[in-house]
Design a protein around this motif. Structure first.
Motif, mmCIF file in Angstrom:
data_model
loop_
_atom_site.group_PDB
_atom_site.id
_atom_site.type_symbol
_atom_site.label_atom_id
_atom_site.label_comp_id
_atom_site.label_asym_id
_atom_site.label_seq_id
_atom_site.Cartn_x
_atom_site.Cartn_y
_atom_site.Cartn_z
ATOM 1 N N PHE A 1 59.894 -0.844 29.060
ATOM 2 C CA PHE A 1 59.928 -0.063 27.822
ATOM 3 C C PHE A 1 59.619 -0.944 26.615
ATOM 4 O O PHE A 1 58.899 -0.524 25.700
ATOM 5 C CB PHE A 1 61.300 0.595 27.642
ATOM 6 N N ASN A 2 60.128 -2.154 26.613
ATOM 7 C CA ASN A 2 59.877 -3.075 25.499
ATOM 8 C C ASN A 2 58.380 -3.359 25.359
ATOM 9 O O ASN A 2 57.819 -3.304 24.255
ATOM 10 C CB ASN A 2 60.644 -4.378 25.727
ATOM 11 N N ALA A 3 57.724 -3.634 26.486
ATOM 12 C CA ALA A 3 56.287 -3.916 26.455
ATOM 13 C C ALA A 3 55.498 -2.665 26.079
ATOM 14 O O ALA A 3 54.540 -2.729 25.291
ATOM 15 C CB ALA A 3 55.831 -4.442 27.813
ATOM 16 N N PHE A 4 55.895 -1.532 26.622
ATOM 17 C CA PHE A 4 55.198 -0.265 26.347
ATOM 18 C C PHE A 4 55.279 0.069 24.858
ATOM 19 O O PHE A 4 54.279 0.443 24.237
ATOM 20 C CB PHE A 4 55.826 0.847 27.185
ATOM 21 N N SER A 5 56.460 -0.080 24.280
ATOM 22 C CA SER A 5 56.661 0.236 22.862
ATOM 23 C C SER A 5 55.800 -0.646 21.967
ATOM 24 O O SER A 5 55.214 -0.173 20.985
ATOM 25 C CB SER A 5 58.134 0.075 22.489
ATOM 26 N N LYS A 6 55.713 -1.921 22.302
ATOM 27 C CA LYS A 6 54.914 -2.845 21.498
ATOM 28 C C LYS A 6 53.422 -2.560 21.641
ATOM 29 O O LYS A 6 52.671 -2.640 20.671
ATOM 30 C CB LYS A 6 55.220 -4.284 21.902
ATOM 31 N N LEU B 1 60.160 7.964 27.946
ATOM 32 C CA LEU B 1 59.261 7.178 28.797
ATOM 33 C C LEU B 1 59.706 7.251 30.246
ATOM 34 O O LEU B 1 58.883 7.407 31.156
ATOM 35 C CB LEU B 1 59.206 5.723 28.327
ATOM 36 N N TYR B 2 61.013 7.132 30.464
ATOM 37 C CA TYR B 2 61.536 7.190 31.838
ATOM 38 C C TYR B 2 61.161 8.525 32.483
ATOM 39 O O TYR B 2 60.671 8.557 33.621
ATOM 40 C CB TYR B 2 63.057 7.013 31.837
ATOM 41 N N LYS B 3 61.399 9.606 31.761
ATOM 42 C CA LYS B 3 61.082 10.924 32.298
ATOM 43 C C LYS B 3 59.581 11.086 32.503
ATOM 44 O O LYS B 3 59.134 11.668 33.496
ATOM 45 C CB LYS B 3 61.596 12.010 31.357
ATOM 46 N N MET B 4 58.790 10.558 31.573
ATOM 47 C CA MET B 4 57.338 10.699 31.644
ATOM 48 C C MET B 4 56.774 10.037 32.891
ATOM 49 O O MET B 4 55.997 10.648 33.639
ATOM 50 C CB MET B 4 56.683 10.103 30.396
ATOM 51 N N ILE B 5 57.144 8.781 33.120
ATOM 52 C CA ILE B 5 56.549 8.080 34.257
ATOM 53 C C ILE B 5 57.111 8.586 35.587
ATOM 54 O O ILE B 5 56.415 8.590 36.604
ATOM 55 C CB ILE B 5 56.680 6.542 34.134
ATOM 56 N N HIS B 6 58.377 9.024 35.564
ATOM 57 C CA HIS B 6 58.948 9.608 36.789
ATOM 58 C C HIS B 6 58.209 10.890 37.153
ATOM 59 O O HIS B 6 57.833 11.090 38.313
ATOM 60 C CB HIS B 6 60.438 9.886 36.580
ATOM 61 N N ARG B 7 57.986 11.735 36.169
ATOM 62 C CA ARG B 7 57.269 12.992 36.389
ATOM 63 C C ARG B 7 55.852 12.732 36.885
ATOM 64 O O ARG B 7 55.322 13.492 37.715
ATOM 65 C CB ARG B 7 57.246 13.781 35.081
ATOM 66 N N ARG B 8 55.245 11.677 36.428
ATOM 67 C CA ARG B 8 53.861 11.382 36.807
ATOM 68 C C ARG B 8 53.748 10.552 38.085
ATOM 69 O O ARG B 8 52.668 10.101 38.448
ATOM 70 C CB ARG B 8 53.152 10.679 35.650
ATOM 71 N N ASP C 1 56.707 -13.244 30.145
ATOM 72 C CA ASP C 1 56.774 -12.011 29.360
ATOM 73 C C ASP C 1 55.625 -11.081 29.752
ATOM 74 O O ASP C 1 54.481 -11.529 29.878
ATOM 75 C CB ASP C 1 56.685 -12.314 27.859
ATOM 76 N N LEU C 2 55.940 -9.802 29.915
ATOM 77 C CA LEU C 2 54.917 -8.812 30.231
ATOM 78 C C LEU C 2 54.126 -8.508 28.964
ATOM 79 O O LEU C 2 54.666 -7.997 27.993
ATOM 80 C CB LEU C 2 55.577 -7.533 30.765
ATOM 81 N N VAL C 3 52.820 -8.832 28.982
ATOM 82 C CA VAL C 3 52.004 -8.679 27.771
ATOM 83 C C VAL C 3 50.872 -7.671 27.938
ATOM 84 O O VAL C 3 50.236 -7.277 26.955
ATOM 85 C CB VAL C 3 51.439 -10.036 27.316
ATOM 86 N N SER C 4 50.631 -7.236 29.170
ATOM 87 C CA SER C 4 49.604 -6.223 29.440
ATOM 88 C C SER C 4 49.965 -5.559 30.763
ATOM 89 O O SER C 4 50.536 -6.214 31.649
ATOM 90 C CB SER C 4 48.218 -6.858 29.515
ATOM 91 N N PHE C 5 49.645 -4.278 30.902
ATOM 92 C CA PHE C 5 50.110 -3.568 32.094
ATOM 93 C C PHE C 5 49.261 -2.330 32.365
ATOM 94 O O PHE C 5 48.628 -1.787 31.475
ATOM 95 C CB PHE C 5 51.569 -3.134 31.916
ATOM 96 N N THR D 1 48.116 -3.210 26.147
ATOM 97 C CA THR D 1 48.196 -4.654 25.924
ATOM 98 C C THR D 1 48.811 -4.908 24.555
ATOM 99 O O THR D 1 48.432 -4.235 23.575
ATOM 100 C CB THR D 1 46.794 -5.302 25.988
ATOM 101 N N LEU D 2 49.735 -5.828 24.494
ATOM 102 C CA LEU D 2 50.334 -6.175 23.210
ATOM 103 C C LEU D 2 49.251 -6.696 22.269
ATOM 104 O O LEU D 2 48.330 -7.409 22.692
ATOM 105 C CB LEU D 2 51.431 -7.221 23.395
#
Length: 285
Positions: free
Chosen positions: A17-22, A36-43, A58-62, A83-84
């Motif tokens: 969530f931290n990486a996604f928000s940034k 976000l939790y509900k969104m990715i679970h649903r998908r 640190d996760l910087v791209s995903f 990507t941050l």
């Protein structure tokens, strides 16, 4: 800078969530931790088949991938690629994509599916360079207030709305004039069924129309009416009922097929106009 690309199987949701928000801090639609939790679970989020680039741990791209069945094929769906800002320009999304393909193929994935905003021309070009082809165009609608300009007054006696089951909707999926997108599919809805409000109109004990919504996110997921019962106020009444049941401060209707003039015209008649457009794109693996 050095980067390591790994599966996201072992990272916490908090890190994600931290990486996604940034990465999406300037995006049109912001999401909370729970959304976000509900969104990715649903998908259909599959952490094992999702990948990220790490710098100093640190996760910087995903790329968050969901998996499931789409058009009768086992499919990977790009739930979100980001990507941050300070790490953009390193072509990390492309490196993650290339790294992931062999893992997706080994898992038996037949096709890779994604949606991208049409005004994001850079991303559209990148995906086309990867071999993705546009399969459909979607409209999305976001309304900041839960108000609509209703032009029809329908009596409660004429249109009685009641709770129905997902199975009843599935059995009448031909009410839809187009195939719902990944996130609006019956499979996606079934992953988090308790989060949805499913309502229908019965005429002589037969289903004439239905609406599926997610009250906490404001999402109107599916709205469909039997062709014989259109222009009788059923669609208006179902949409009004769904909006009244929403607990979110606004509501949205995502991924209406641009070719579906019946739905586009219906929404326009209520003063609901598109916020933007997306491409649905598919890569055969």
């Amino acid at each position: 800078m050095e980067f390591k690309i790994n599966s996201l199987e072992k990272i916490s949701f908090g890190q994600l969530f931290n990486a996604f928000s940034k990465a999406f801090k300037d995006y049109e639609m912001q999401v909370t931790h729970d959304e976000l939790y509900k969104m990715i679970h649903r998908r259909g989020y599959n952490a094992k088949l999702s990948f990220g680039a790490f710098h100093n741990n640190d996760l910087v791209s995903f790329t968050l991938n969901g998996t499931g069945i789409y058009n009768d094929l086992f499919t990977a769906y790009d739930t979100g690629t980001g990507t941050l800002e300070s790490f953009r320009g390193n072509k990390l999304a492309g490196k993650i994509f290339n790294h992931s393909i062999s893992f997706l193929k080994d898992a038996g994935v037949n096709q890779y599916l994604l949606e991208v905003l049409q005004h994001n021309k850079t991303a559209v070009k990148v995906y086309k360079d990867f071999g993705f082809k546009v399969s459909r165009e979607f409209l999305y609608y976001v309304l900041p207030e839960k108000t609509i300009d209703y032009k029809h007054n329908i009596s409660a006696k004429a249109v009685e709305i009641t709770s129905i089951t997902l199975e009843q909707c599935i059995n009448n999926k031909n009410f839809n004039d187009y195939e719902p997108s990944w996130q609006n599919s019956f499979e996606s809805i079934s992953r988090d069924l308790n989060s949805f409000r499913i309502r229908g109109v019965l005429i002589n004990s037969e289903l004439a129309g239905y609406c599926i919504s997610e009250p906490t996110t404001g999402d109107i997921t599916q709205l469909a009416v039997h062709k014989e019962y259109r222009r009788k106020g059923i669609g208006y009444s179902l949409l009004k009922d769904a909006i009244e049941g929403i607990t979110h401060h606004s509501f949205k209707i995502i991924n209406i097929d641009t070719r579906c003039q019946s739905m586009v015209s219906f929404l326009s008649s209520l003063g609901i106009e598109p916020k933007g457009k997306q491409y649905e794109m598919i890569l055969e693996l």
